[in-house]
Enzyme design. Sequence first.
Site, short mmCIF file in Angstrom:
data_model
loop_
_atom_site.label_atom_id
_atom_site.label_comp_id
_atom_site.label_asym_id
_atom_site.label_seq_id
_atom_site.Cartn_x
_atom_site.Cartn_y
_atom_site.Cartn_z
N GLY A 50 0.80 -1.22 0.00
CA GLY A 50 0.00 0.00 0.00
C GLY A 50 0.83 1.27 0.00
O GLY A 50 0.29 2.37 0.06
N CYS A 51 2.15 1.13 -0.05
CA CYS A 51 3.04 2.29 -0.13
C CYS A 51 3.54 2.41 -1.57
O CYS A 51 3.89 1.40 -2.17
CB CYS A 51 4.25 2.13 0.78
SG CYS A 51 3.87 2.22 2.52
N GLU A 52 3.59 3.63 -2.09
CA GLU A 52 4.17 3.83 -3.41
C GLU A 52 5.68 3.64 -3.35
O GLU A 52 6.28 3.16 -4.29
CB GLU A 52 3.83 5.23 -3.94
CG GLU A 52 2.39 5.35 -4.36
CD GLU A 52 2.06 6.72 -4.95
OE1 GLU A 52 2.98 7.53 -5.17
OE2 GLU A 52 0.87 6.95 -5.19
#
Length: 137
Positions: A50-52
């Site tokens: 869920g982190c870029e």
Amino acid sequence: MSLPVEAVAALDAFQAVGSWEQRARMLMQWGERLPPLADEDKVDANLVQGCESLVWLVGRLEDGHWQFVASSDARMIRGLVALLLARVNGLSTAELQTVDLSDWFAQLGLSRQLSPSRSNGLNAVLQRMRALSPTQN
């Protein structure tokens, strides 16, 4: 709930500076202070979804209190993660469940500068911390 010592230090430091440029510089400095994560911890199992940016997170329970270590490939994210660690390290599992991320970054004066993707990424890190916590009680 009282804040961990590191969180109080972060609040004092960030509330003492006025401009966004000073806060941004301080954010980078906090990121540089993160202890390096061991290569064996930089594995897919520790990667926060869920982190870029790439963010690795490892947590362990010591005497009923959580200690997390993390790293990121992005400088700004490293700083934000360092401030999140300052807020959560030393908390019990119950305290960890009640951390309000947006309130914490508002207190630091950084919430306006959190883009939606950064905010989502930090929320993903906090959710990962909470996901780790019940399994290791």
